[in-house]
Design a protein around this motif. Structure first.
Motif, PDB file in Angstrom:
ATOM      1  N   PRO A 426       0.822  -1.225   0.000  1.00 37.06           N
ATOM      2  CA  PRO A 426       0.000   0.000   0.000  1.00 37.06           C
ATOM      3  C   PRO A 426       0.848   1.264   0.000  1.00 37.06           C
ATOM      4  O   PRO A 426       0.468   2.269  -0.596  1.00 37.06           O
ATOM      5  CB  PRO A 426      -0.820  -0.121   1.290  1.00 37.06           C
ATOM      6  CG  PRO A 426      -0.792  -1.572   1.645  1.00 37.06           C
ATOM      7  CD  PRO A 426       0.512  -2.092   1.143  1.00 37.06           C
ATOM      8  N   GLU A 427       1.990   1.214   0.663  1.00 39.50           N
ATOM      9  CA  GLU A 427       2.859   2.401   0.744  1.00 39.50           C
ATOM     10  C   GLU A 427       3.420   2.748  -0.634  1.00 39.50           C
ATOM     11  O   GLU A 427       3.508   3.922  -1.002  1.00 39.50           O
ATOM     12  CB  GLU A 427       3.989   2.160   1.740  1.00 39.50           C
ATOM     13  CG  GLU A 427       3.531   2.031   3.179  1.00 39.50           C
ATOM     14  CD  GLU A 427       2.956   0.649   3.490  1.00 39.50           C
ATOM     15  OE1 GLU A 427       2.332   0.491   4.555  1.00 39.50           O
ATOM     16  OE2 GLU A 427       3.125  -0.280   2.649  1.00 39.50           O
ATOM     17  N   PHE A 428       3.824   1.729  -1.400  1.00 38.02           N
ATOM     18  CA  PHE A 428       4.308   2.008  -2.754  1.00 38.02           C
ATOM     19  C   PHE A 428       3.189   2.588  -3.597  1.00 38.02           C
ATOM     20  O   PHE A 428       3.402   3.540  -4.363  1.00 38.02           O
ATOM     21  CB  PHE A 428       4.859   0.735  -3.395  1.00 38.02           C
ATOM     22  CG  PHE A 428       5.405   0.944  -4.774  1.00 38.02           C
ATOM     23  CD1 PHE A 428       6.679   1.447  -4.962  1.00 38.02           C
ATOM     24  CD2 PHE A 428       4.642   0.658  -5.898  1.00 38.02           C
ATOM     25  CE1 PHE A 428       7.191   1.661  -6.234  1.00 38.02           C
ATOM     26  CE2 PHE A 428       5.129   0.866  -7.177  1.00 38.02           C
ATOM     27  CZ  PHE A 428       6.413   1.367  -7.338  1.00 38.02           C
ATOM     28  N   ALA A 429       2.002   2.042  -3.469  1.00 40.88           N
ATOM     29  CA  ALA A 429       0.863   2.549  -4.242  1.00 40.88           C
ATOM     30  C   ALA A 429       0.578   4.008  -3.917  1.00 40.88           C
ATOM     31  O   ALA A 429       0.173   4.785  -4.795  1.00 40.88           O
ATOM     32  CB  ALA A 429      -0.372   1.695  -3.968  1.00 40.88           C
ATOM     33  N   ALA A 430       0.817   4.389  -2.650  1.00 40.30           N
ATOM     34  CA  ALA A 430       0.554   5.767  -2.218  1.00 40.30           C
ATOM     35  C   ALA A 430       1.756   6.682  -2.434  1.00 40.30           C
ATOM     36  O   ALA A 430       1.732   7.842  -2.022  1.00 40.30           O
ATOM     37  CB  ALA A 430       0.163   5.777  -0.740  1.00 40.30           C
ATOM     38  N   VAL A 431       2.803   6.196  -3.090  1.00 44.47           N
ATOM     39  CA  VAL A 431       4.053   6.937  -3.316  1.00 44.47           C
ATOM     40  C   VAL A 431       4.637   7.416  -1.976  1.00 44.47           C
ATOM     41  O   VAL A 431       5.232   8.481  -1.885  1.00 44.47           O
ATOM     42  CB  VAL A 431       3.861   8.120  -4.288  1.00 44.47           C
ATOM     43  CG1 VAL A 431       5.204   8.501  -4.927  1.00 44.47           C
ATOM     44  CG2 VAL A 431       2.870   7.798  -5.395  1.00 44.47           C
ATOM     45  N   ASP A 432       4.463   6.608  -0.940  1.00 46.63           N
ATOM     46  CA  ASP A 432       5.070   6.892   0.358  1.00 46.63           C
ATOM     47  C   ASP A 432       6.420   6.191   0.393  1.00 46.63           C
ATOM     48  O   ASP A 432       6.619   5.177   1.069  1.00 46.63           O
ATOM     49  CB  ASP A 432       4.157   6.387   1.479  1.00 46.63           C
ATOM     50  CG  ASP A 432       4.701   6.707   2.866  1.00 46.63           C
ATOM     51  OD1 ASP A 432       5.649   7.517   2.961  1.00 46.63           O
ATOM     52  OD2 ASP A 432       4.192   6.127   3.845  1.00 46.63           O
ATOM     53  N   VAL A 433       7.369   6.729  -0.377  1.00 49.15           N
ATOM     54  CA  VAL A 433       8.665   6.080  -0.557  1.00 49.15           C
ATOM     55  C   VAL A 433       9.790   7.047  -0.213  1.00 49.15           C
ATOM     56  O   VAL A 433       9.654   8.265  -0.342  1.00 49.15           O
ATOM     57  CB  VAL A 433       8.845   5.566  -2.005  1.00 49.15           C
ATOM     58  CG1 VAL A 433       7.802   4.515  -2.336  1.00 49.15           C
ATOM     59  CG2 VAL A 433       8.779   6.707  -3.013  1.00 49.15           C
ATOM     60  N   ASP A 434      10.887   6.472   0.248  1.00 51.48           N
ATOM     61  CA  ASP A 434      12.133   7.199   0.455  1.00 51.48           C
ATOM     62  C   ASP A 434      13.236   6.166   0.574  1.00 51.48           C
ATOM     63  O   ASP A 434      12.979   4.959   0.469  1.00 51.48           O
ATOM     64  CB  ASP A 434      12.064   8.105   1.695  1.00 51.48           C
ATOM     65  CG  ASP A 434      11.755   7.342   2.957  1.00 51.48           C
ATOM     66  OD1 ASP A 434      12.607   6.555   3.389  1.00 51.48           O
ATOM     67  OD2 ASP A 434      10.659   7.532   3.518  1.00 51.48           O
TER      68      ASP A 434
END
Length: 662
Positions: A426-434
């Protein structure tokens, strides 16, 4: 115009460049080590020249041998690829001095950006924003920091340090790894930005002074500071994207850049951008830019090298979204250390193009391997790049994850499951990346195949093996598989499972060939009702609680590879009557892969604590620490510093403290 091009590289890099050359009518020349003599890229070249030896230092890093190969083959141009000598100014100068066309940036630009400290100073004057940087550990006043190699990239020679106590060892280790990878152990230290995103801009320049930005790529998902997932266009606010384009073009103009290059930045959570480095070559992740711009970047490299003007001057608008993953030979059971061996099967479903454009949504494969390829300890662990393009980011991620999950990757352990879990998170889908994504989400390291599904996989493997034996039988071949005169007696097949533990499968077929009962040891927690629908040597279909599940089975010697609807597993069928083997001493630490012991940090008789560093093994361009598994005393150190070892060799023996004191 270029007529015959020598590619001074190997694997998927050489194959990618050859693909464009074939489209343009340019003849190709490969150079290869002895280890690569049967590799696909050698077979695809119009001509090939042997470089005697196996290691990069003996072969692909020898400027004299490569120039001699160009002379022998009659090549009039050299492309360095994007590794080995690609960012070596001496090589660029030697090629042009030999009267050959150099398909790359000028040697002056390579030299300017090759020294990362000098590059920072030069580009800071051009207005490119920088992070605080130090050249001496004694100068560091604030943590965390990042130790980086000055002469290279790819995550090698890079260490994150959170306090002063660990800085000296991190610097020393980074220097050793950088020297091994790039021939230069120079490192520097810069401020580490927590929750920062790694983004980069593809630039292109020509001899007429044009420098254009071709869009932003997102490369934040990394392990050991090496990118494993990249995408274009990066999902960014328009004003941030514009600042990145401007800074990248300014960097290119500051060094009169010609050809393909990449300017890498760190994007802080508050939107500030900081220069990281400039790679004076084509990047591994260039396909995502190609698929979203419609440009062939290798074609542009050749045109610019021939003196043609760049056929664009502004950033082209992106079309759709592309995501690339780096599929690597790595063993999850060994902490994702590089893996070696023979790739018995390499099959990805739905590949629409290799090394080139897509006609619509789908998959592109840039691979250096095929069925039967040997994965050597001498080179990088990357097997292939798998790239998906679709009108939207969500569609591209779904297509890519689905293809990877269904891929048949047999014979060498890979990071496939990790990549699928990242793409489906879900985090990748939400562009919650670093850059800390993997540290914060340990759940993505879980295998796709649930533990309670392993017994079903083992049952499928046992049934397929029995069917294979029945199919090859020359006596009483008409009897059904597993037929017994006393049907109450079960068949027994034992495997080494994915976690290294033994699995015993017991099953009984009735006189009609149906599955009467089955069990495994260790027993399964699942209380599923299972019936046999079909059993063939390469396909088993089971009905599990009313739902049919098909398992694809591939046997190679005693190894059995099973691909099912929920994941894949590799099993080793054990002999019914095993031969006796020598017993290892308790506390033995074995080499996980072939390599060289670079440093021994302890002595025989020394008392150590669990987790203490005993020695360092270098393999596949990376350092691998060997740690004490328990509190104890070092009893044996059979391999000295500099010694070469094979997989399974004893590196050290640590007697547990209780035994050492008795």
């Amino acid at each position: 115009m270029i007529q015959k091009l020598l590619v001074a590289n190997r694997g998927e890099i050489a194959r990618r460049i050859f693909a464009t050359c074939r489209a343009l009518g340019v003849q190709t020349v490969a150079v290869h080590s002895d280890a690569d003599a049967d590799a696909p890229f050698v077979a695809e070249a119009d001509q090939a020249v042997r470089l005697p030896g196996n290691t990069p230092a003996e072969t692909y890093l020898r400027i004299d041998l490569i120039l001699d190969a160009a002379r022998k083959a009659g090549a009039d141009a050299v492309h360095p690829g994007y590794g080995f000598l690609a960012e070596n100014a001496e090589f660029a100068t030697a090629v042009t001095d030999a009267g050959l066309t150099w398909v790359g940036p000028p040697a002056k630009a390579i030299a300017a950006m090759g020294d990362k400290m000098a590059a920072k100073a030069l580009l800071a004057e051009a207005g490119v924003p920088m992070l605080p940087t130090w050249t001496d550990a004694d100068q560091v006043t604030a943590f965390p920091v990042l130790v980086k190699a000055s002469a290279g990239g790819g995550g090698r020679g890079m260490r994150v340090v959170h306090d002063a106590a660990g800085l000296a060892e991190a610097v020393a280790s980074a220097r050793r790894e950088a020297a091994a990878a790039f021939g230069d152990g120079t490192v520097f230290i810069e401020r580490y930005v927590e929750r920062g995103r790694h983004v980069e801009v593809q630039i292109f320049g020509d001899v007429y002074g044009t420098v254009a930005a071709l869009g932003v790529r997102e490369c934040s998902i990394q392990r050991r500071h090496q990118k494993i997932v990249e995408e274009a266009p990066g999902v960014l606010p328009p004003q941030v994207r514009e600042r990145l384009h401007q800074a990248a073009v300014a960097a290119g103009r500051a060094v009169d850049y010609v050809g393909a290059g990449t300017v890498e930045f760190l994007l802080a959570p508050d939107g500030d951008i900081f220069f990281l480095e400039m790679n004076t070559r084509l990047q591994v992740e260039h396909p995502v830019t190609e698929l979203t711009t419609g440009l062939d970047l290798v074609r542009l490299q050749l045109l610019v090298a021939e003196g043609e003007p760049l056929p664009l001057s502004a950033t082209p608008p992106p079309a759709g979204h592309a995501i690339e993953v780096r599929l690597c030979a790595e063993d999850p059971a060994q902490g994702y250390r590089p893996a070696t061996g023979t790739l018995h099967r390499f099959a990805l479903p739905g590949v629409a193009a290799e090394f080139g454009p897509l006609a619509g949504p789908g998959l592109r494969l840039d691979s250096g391997v095929v069925d039967g390829s040997a994965v050597s300890v001498h080179y990088d662990s990357m097997l292939a790049k798998v790239i998906a393009w679709a009108p939207t980011r969500a569609e591209a991620a779904r297509v890519l994850a689905g293809a990877l999950a269904r891929a048949e990757l047999h014979g060498v352990a890979t990071n496939r499951d990790l990549l699928v879990r990242v793409l489906r998170s879900p985090e990748f889908a939400a562009v919650d990346v670093d850059t800390g994504f993997l540290d914060r989400h340990p759940e993505v390291f879980e295998p796709l195949l649930p533990a309670d599904e392993v017994p079903l996989v083992a049952l499928a493997a046992a049934l397929a093996s029995a069917a294979g034996r029945r199919a090859s039988a020359s006596v009483l071949a008409g009897l059904p598989s597993g037929w017994r005169n006393v049907p109450a007696f079960p068949q027994v097949t034992r495997f080494t499972g994915p976690d290294g533990r033994e699995i015993e499968v017991r099953y009984r077929l009735d006189r009609r060939g149906a599955l009467a009962d089955w069990s495994t040891n260790p027993s399964s927690d699942a209380n599923a009702t299972v019936s046999l629908v079909e059993a063939a040597p390469e396909r088993v279909v089971l009905d599990v609680d009313g739902v049919r599940r098909a398992y694809r089975v591939h046997r190679q010697g005693s190894e059995v590879f099973v691909d099912g609807p929920d994941g894949a597993a590799s099993l080793a069928e054990l002999p019914r009557f095993p031969l006796p083997t020598a017993e290892l001493a308790a506390g033995s630490l074995l080499a996980p892969l072939p390599g060289a012991v670079t440093r021994v940090h302890v002595e025989v008789g020394q008392r150590v604590a669990a987790g203490d560093l005993l020695l360092t093994l270098e393999a596949m361009k990376l350092e691998h620490p060997v740690l004490a598994p328990t509190d104890g005393v070092v009893a044996e150190l059979p391999v000295p510093a500099g010694g070469q070892v094979d997989t399974g060799a004893v590196l050290a023996v640590v007697n547990p403290l209780e035994e050492a004191q008795s």
